[in-house]
Design a protein around this motif. Structure first.
Motif, mmCIF file in Angstrom:
data_model
loop_
_atom_site.group_PDB
_atom_site.id
_atom_site.type_symbol
_atom_site.label_atom_id
_atom_site.label_comp_id
_atom_site.label_asym_id
_atom_site.label_seq_id
_atom_site.Cartn_x
_atom_site.Cartn_y
_atom_site.Cartn_z
ATOM 1 N N GLU A 1 18.068 -27.171 0.918
ATOM 2 C CA GLU A 1 18.226 -26.922 -0.123
ATOM 3 C C GLU A 1 17.520 -26.071 -1.576
ATOM 4 N N ALA A 2 18.047 -25.152 -2.212
ATOM 5 C CA ALA A 2 17.332 -25.345 -3.452
ATOM 6 C C ALA A 2 17.975 -25.562 -5.028
ATOM 7 N N PRO A 3 17.244 -26.550 -5.697
ATOM 8 C CA PRO A 3 17.738 -27.127 -6.946
ATOM 9 C C PRO A 3 18.497 -25.964 -7.876
ATOM 10 N N VAL B 1 13.875 -21.876 -9.778
ATOM 11 C CA VAL B 1 13.043 -20.615 -8.974
ATOM 12 C C VAL B 1 12.602 -21.427 -7.868
ATOM 13 N N THR B 2 13.614 -20.993 -6.130
ATOM 14 C CA THR B 2 13.182 -20.970 -4.811
ATOM 15 C C THR B 2 12.733 -19.801 -3.873
ATOM 16 N N ALA B 3 11.464 -19.971 -3.482
ATOM 17 C CA ALA B 3 10.940 -18.707 -2.838
ATOM 18 C C ALA B 3 11.352 -18.941 -1.401
ATOM 19 N N LEU B 4 11.818 -17.168 -0.864
ATOM 20 C CA LEU B 4 11.989 -17.764 0.953
ATOM 21 C C LEU B 4 10.955 -16.399 1.237
ATOM 22 N N VAL B 5 9.886 -17.486 2.484
ATOM 23 C CA VAL B 5 8.507 -16.979 3.086
ATOM 24 C C VAL B 5 8.238 -17.113 4.111
ATOM 25 N N GLY B 6 8.275 -15.274 5.116
ATOM 26 C CA GLY B 6 8.036 -15.564 5.886
ATOM 27 C C GLY B 6 7.844 -14.317 6.530
ATOM 28 N N PRO B 7 7.623 -14.278 7.786
ATOM 29 C CA PRO B 7 7.299 -12.525 8.208
ATOM 30 C C PRO B 7 8.364 -11.850 8.638
ATOM 31 N N ASN B 8 8.410 -10.957 8.592
ATOM 32 C CA ASN B 8 9.006 -9.822 8.749
ATOM 33 C C ASN B 8 10.201 -10.105 10.152
ATOM 34 N N GLY B 9 11.314 -9.821 9.351
ATOM 35 C CA GLY B 9 12.010 -10.903 11.377
ATOM 36 C C GLY B 9 12.390 -12.239 11.100
ATOM 37 N N CYS B 10 12.018 -13.084 9.846
ATOM 38 C CA CYS B 10 11.408 -14.261 10.368
ATOM 39 C C CYS B 10 13.135 -14.834 9.931
ATOM 40 N N GLY B 11 14.481 -13.945 9.340
ATOM 41 C CA GLY B 11 15.699 -14.074 9.421
ATOM 42 C C GLY B 11 15.806 -14.339 7.901
ATOM 43 N N HIS C 1 9.679 -23.227 -5.899
ATOM 44 C CA HIS C 1 9.978 -24.251 -5.285
ATOM 45 C C HIS C 1 9.768 -22.901 -4.151
ATOM 46 N N VAL C 2 8.508 -23.752 -2.557
ATOM 47 C CA VAL C 2 8.560 -22.408 -1.521
ATOM 48 C C VAL C 2 9.146 -22.977 -1.048
ATOM 49 N N VAL C 3 9.636 -22.580 0.066
ATOM 50 C CA VAL C 3 10.415 -22.364 1.434
ATOM 51 C C VAL C 3 9.944 -21.230 2.911
ATOM 52 N N PHE C 4 8.616 -22.032 3.827
ATOM 53 C CA PHE C 4 8.478 -20.953 4.240
ATOM 54 C C PHE C 4 9.261 -21.044 6.165
ATOM 55 N N MET C 5 9.789 -19.733 6.351
ATOM 56 C CA MET C 5 10.376 -19.852 7.660
ATOM 57 C C MET C 5 9.788 -18.905 8.791
ATOM 58 N N ASP C 6 9.723 -19.388 9.554
ATOM 59 C CA ASP C 6 8.899 -18.637 11.017
ATOM 60 C C ASP C 6 10.657 -18.600 12.115
ATOM 61 N N ALA C 7 10.465 -17.897 12.431
ATOM 62 C CA ALA C 7 11.682 -17.654 13.354
ATOM 63 C C ALA C 7 12.998 -17.808 13.549
ATOM 64 N N GLY C 8 13.347 -17.830 12.938
ATOM 65 C CA GLY C 8 14.683 -18.672 12.012
ATOM 66 C C GLY C 8 14.848 -19.498 11.864
ATOM 67 N N VAL D 1 12.718 -22.825 8.721
ATOM 68 C CA VAL D 1 11.976 -23.760 8.106
ATOM 69 C C VAL D 1 11.344 -24.250 8.606
ATOM 70 N N VAL D 2 10.196 -23.861 8.346
ATOM 71 C CA VAL D 2 8.998 -24.488 9.432
ATOM 72 C C VAL D 2 8.194 -25.032 8.070
ATOM 73 N N ASP D 3 8.218 -25.156 6.719
ATOM 74 C CA ASP D 3 7.163 -26.251 6.022
ATOM 75 C C ASP D 3 8.143 -26.125 4.145
ATOM 76 N N ALA D 4 7.948 -26.660 3.272
ATOM 77 C CA ALA D 4 8.711 -27.015 2.379
ATOM 78 C C ALA D 4 7.882 -27.147 1.164
ATOM 79 N N SER D 5 7.864 -27.309 -0.533
ATOM 80 C CA SER D 5 6.205 -27.574 -0.653
ATOM 81 C C SER D 5 7.189 -26.687 -1.924
ATOM 82 N N SER D 6 7.009 -27.367 -2.959
ATOM 83 C CA SER D 6 6.696 -27.414 -4.881
ATOM 84 C C SER D 6 5.230 -26.537 -4.769
ATOM 85 N N ILE D 7 5.354 -25.368 -5.654
ATOM 86 C CA ILE D 7 4.091 -24.614 -6.050
ATOM 87 C C ILE D 7 3.317 -25.544 -6.323
ATOM 88 N N ARG D 8 3.424 -26.467 -7.421
ATOM 89 C CA ARG D 8 2.595 -26.648 -7.969
ATOM 90 C C ARG D 8 1.784 -28.243 -6.963
#
Ligand SMILES: Nc1ncnc2c1ncn2[C@@H]1O[C@H](COP(=O)(O)OP(=O)(O)OP(=O)(O)O)[C@@H](O)[C@H]1O
Length: 307
Positions: free
Chosen positions: A17-19, A23-33, A195-202, A204-211
């Motif tokens: 969910e992106a509130p 600003v919600t960041a999507l982070v993950g390696p190349n090709g993670c989706g 906020h950040v949402v970490f993706m891997d292989a398609g 969500v593997v982790d999510a957190s506020s930056i704080r």
């Protein structure tokens, strides 16, 4: 939601969910989706299964409503060879049914915001890569969307343009827009995102506020004017460290050591203790940003041999 391309499962059972107004960041390696996910959110690609709601609207059921609500900046600015820079924005304004008297005012306002006003009458194809990126962001914002989706907006931008992008994105979010942004430049994302949402292989593997990332373990680095004083102070406070590098072996010319600490509160205490021990400290801080530290400790980064 999920989406495959033939045998490649680009996005799999992904949920987040992106509130609004953040600003919600999507982070993950190349090709993670990431791009596949963004295309689905922008209603440009249908999910195989699952459901997307943009401000309560399902893009597969009412894509015109979603397109009015969403501003989309792809990672590559498409070809607009026959148009001038201002015309690109005017055409978009008309496509979004802006009242005709507002079309050119809005275009000029956005060209100002992106520092492209002197290029307004240039053909769009002569723009440099970074200028095209800025025009791409302006284009995504023409209809003042409720949701702004930015795929690698900082790529190709010079340092001043990156600061401008950061200001524009923060201001847009504080005006109430939901912003979703992907980037590999984690230091900048950390300044931009709430906020950040970490993706891997398609997935969500982790999510957190930056704080909240402040309360995660990180490597810290200390610099001192005096090698022996730093060594003695580190021993006195009993922190496990990397060993003290002598000044002639470091780029800064200071004696340096690194250590892993569980959170920022521990770092503040350690700094006070080392100073009290006479360590002659000239620099003390995290060796990486919060976002980078969280990414580097993820399974994706470890698989890639980042540590
Ligand atoms: N149209 C397509 N046809 C076939 N495979 C595709 C297509 N689009 C994406 N893929 C594949 O789906 C996976 C996810 O790609 P995607 O572009 O979403 O990744 P990304 O996280 O945006 O990567 P990057 O960080 O490199 O931009 C990759 O394996 C990619 O090769």
């Amino acid at each position: 939601m999920s989406r495959a391309f033939g045998s490649v499962q680009a996005v799999l059972d992904l949920s987040f969910e992106a509130p609004r107004g953040a600003v919600t960041a999507l982070v993950g390696p190349n090709g993670c989706g990431k791009s596949t996910l963004m295309l689905m959110l922008a209603s440009l690609l249908a999910p195989d299964s699952g459901r997307v709601l943009i401000g309560g609207i399902d893009p597969t059921k009412d894509s015109p409503a979603v397109r009015r609500a969403v501003g989309w900046m792809p990672d590559q600015f498409g070809a607009w060879d026959s148009l001038r820079v201002a015309e690109v924005l005017e055409v978009m304004g008309r496509a979004y049914f802006l009242p005709s008297r507002q079309v050119s005012t809005r275009a000029m306002e956005l060209l100002d915001l992106m520092d492209l006003q002197t290029l307004a009458q240039q053909p769009a194809h002569v723009l440099s890569r970074g200028q095209k990126q800025r025009l791409g962001l302006a284009r995504a914002m023409v209809h003042s969307p409720q949701v702004l989706i930015l795929d690698e907006p900082a790529s190709g931008l010079d340092p001043a343009s990156r600061r401008r992008l950061l200001r524009v994105v923060r201001q847009t979010a504080s005006d109430g827009t939901t912003v979703l942004v992907s980037s590999h430049i984690l230091s900048e994302l950390e300044e931009m995102a709430d906020h950040v949402v970490f993706m891997d292989a398609g997935r969500v593997v982790d999510a957190s506020s930056i704080r909240a990332l402040a309360a995660r373990p990180r490597t810290w680095k200390v610099g001192s004017l005096d090698h022996d004083a730093l060594m003695r102070a580190l021993e006195a406070v009993g922190v496990q460290h990397s060993g003290v590098a002598p000044p002639d072996s470091t780029a800064s010319g200071h004696a340096e050591a690194t250590f892993r600490l569980p959170d920022e509160a521990t770092a503040a205490r350690l700094l006070a203790d080392l100073t009290a021990q006479g360590a002659r400290i000239v620099s003390f801080g995290p060796a990486t940003g919060r976002l980078e530290a969280a990414y580097l400790s993820s399974a994706a980064a470890q698989r890639q041999g980042a540590l």
